[in-house]
Motif scaffolding. Structure first.
Motif: not given
Length: 542
Positions: A284, A289, A375, A444, A513
């Motif tokens: 997170e 997220v 992502s 991630t 990120e």
């Protein structure tokens, strides 16, 4: 054994909108309370990453082989051919408690059979450690339709209440396909066809076998199930995305042939069990997220749905999809992996995710790739909250197959040009000539570097013959950066003709990120929307 009742989905209500606002407000209040409240602080850094939650203890179970033989009298989803392109999407449920309720289910997708209402799959699925309390197998039959959405053709549920040493299993038993959740259009077409022919029936059947192979040897803890085999693989292609990305099929630029735009995504089932230490949760690193993975807020549902859509677009099933399998890890399986990554041709770098059940998904990555993926690792995982491992990898060909790839006297391609393989000749079909360099470069999930030796041992068991070198994206940052830069430079020299690639960042861990951060501010607002609002405010002032 008996049929299950379907769980009815609740219908929408006008209070949903108020509930969404309440969830968002509550999340905002919780963040403020956590920020300004005194007391014991949690571990430094954002929540997520490596999770050391142990597997719940349970007695050892049994290894079962499920076989999906065939189906008969399926409905017709395609009115033009009066047929279907059916496949089975199976889910296995047991009474074992997961480590977390968000752990993904055990699932299997069969290959697609083209233009048939009486398809034969004969697909095997060997699952270890099914508990003595039995299982519930849900088999959903779909019609593959890449141009639209896949229509459900029906369901079959198989319930077994207990398993023991003397369990006789299920031998090619026919189960009636439930129509209730099936496509009304497909059954309407089937009904019209049945009126014109006495040989056609409205009720279909699915033939399944379940065989007890042995007691699973897992020591004293049988707290989870896993896929033993077969080690199935698949390649997924898309000329459209290849055209947008400017990527063409490798090896198709010979004189007298026409190059075709294409890209490739790959899946390879590794033989389990995945080591229990390989267990990572999304990080997170921004407030939005959590909502993206849990889909609890309006913004989170939008992002979640977008990533699911990207996953289905990348791992697209259509007539060009190629399937195969191996009974167990072998030299041939290692060669197939090298074929999927095109050996050392083109100095490619790949982004990967390994799921908790050992499904390895990967595509090529590169800065020159123009398609915008929200992502990378989240897309590969299909927005799974927990995975085993993620990062990037690349292949080197060794001049001396019996020398360690880290030996100072060892020459490799890339970066050097060595004879006996690309770019001047075909690659040698011997795994001993190759080294797999694999890292934990993922923003991630941020896999724990201490687990790299565990990952290495797991991959060595599944890819016999190939040499494996692990890299820590932080501890080996300089070395990893040098090696990847050499890959990129060699790639420029050897030209294009690559497979599907994703955008590669220069941040600490992959580009997940940084890619997400540059799109969203702390409150999760889309940057493009902010720019448009700023322009609107400026126009109003003028």
């Amino acid at each position: 054994m008996e049929g299950d009742a379907q769980t009815k989905q609740p219908s929408g209500h006008h209070t949903d909108a108020y509930a969404t606002k309440l969830v968002e407000k509550t999340g905002s209040w919780q963040q403020k309370v956590a920020k300004y409240s005194p007391g014991k602080q949690s571990k430094p850094g954002p929540a997520g990453g490596f999770d050391d939650t142990p597997i719940p203890r349970a007695p050892p179970g049994y290894t079962l082989k499920f076989t999906f033989h065939r189906a008969t009298s399926l409905p017709m989803a395609d009115i033009n051919s009066f047929s279907s392109d059916p496949y089975i999407y199976a889910q296995l449920n047991t009474a074992l408690n997961p480590r977390h309720k968000q752990d993904p289910y055990m699932r299997l997708r069969t290959r697609t059979i083209r233009r048939s209402t009486d398809p034969v799959w004969d697909t095997e699925w060997i699952v270890a450690n099914v508990p003595a309390s039995g299982f519930k197998l849900k088999a959903r039959i779909y019609d593959e339709d890449p141009a639209d959405h896949d229509d459900r053709l029906g369901n079959v549920h198989v319930n077994v209440d207990s398993i023991g040493e003397g369990w006789s299993g299920i031998k090619e038993q026919s189960f009636k396909i439930k129509k209730r959740m099936g496509s009304k259009r497909a059954y309407l077409i089937r009904g019209c066809a049945a009126m014109l022919s006495k040989d056609l029936h409205m009720s279909g059947n699915l033939v399944i076998s379940v065989e007890l192979l042995s007691r699973t040897e897992v020591g004293d803890n049988g707290g989870r199930v896993w896929t033993v085999g077969p080690c199935a693989w698949s390649q997924h292609f898309s000329p459209l995305i290849g055209f947008i990305a400017g990527t063409k099929e490798p090896g198709k630029n010979k004189e007298g042939t026409t190059e075709r735009y294409n890209f490739q995504a790959n899946q390879l089932q590794l033989a389990g069990p995945v080591p229990s230490q390989l267990y990572h949760r999304y990080v997170e690193f921004k407030p939005f997220v959590a909502g993206m993975f849990n889909a609890k807020s309006l913004r989170g549902r939008i992002l979640n749905r977008a990533l699911h859509h990207q996953h289905s677009r990348i791992y697209n099933y259509d007539r060009s999809t190629v399937y195969g399998s191996f009974p167990s890890p072998s030299k041939d399986m290692t060669l197939k992996f090298l074929e999927l990554v095109h050996y050392d041709k083109g100095a490619r770098i790949f982004t990967y995710v390994i799921t908790l059940d050992g499904l390895w998904r990967f595509t090529e990555t590169g800065k020159e790739f123009g398609i915008d993926l929200l992502s990378k690792h989240t897309m590969h995982s299909d927005v799974n909250i927990y995975i085993a491992f993620s990062g990037e990898f690349f292949i080197h060909r060794l001049k001396s197959p019996h020398r360690d790839p880290e030996d100072q006297e060892q020459e490799t391609h890339p970066p050097a040009e060595i004879e006996g393989g690309p770019p001047l000749s075909d690659p040698p079909a011997d795994p001993n000539y190759y080294a797999l360099y694999i890292d934990n470069d993922s923003g991630t999930y941020r896999p724990n570097a201490e687990m790299l030796p565990v990952l290495k041992k797991f991959l060595q068991r599944n890819l016999p013959g190939i040499k494996i070198v692990t890299l820590d994206c932080q501890g080996d940052a300089t070395k990893m950066g040098k090696l990847k830069q050499e890959q990129r430079e060699r790639k420029k020299k050897e030209g294009k003709g690559q497979v599907f690639k994703q955008d590669d960042g220069s941040s600490l861990s992959s580009s997940d990120e940084s890619e997400l951060e540059h799109r969203f501010d702390e409150n999760g607002n889309v940057e493009e929307e902010k720019k448009m609002q700023a322009k609107k405010d400026n126009d109003e002032k003028v």
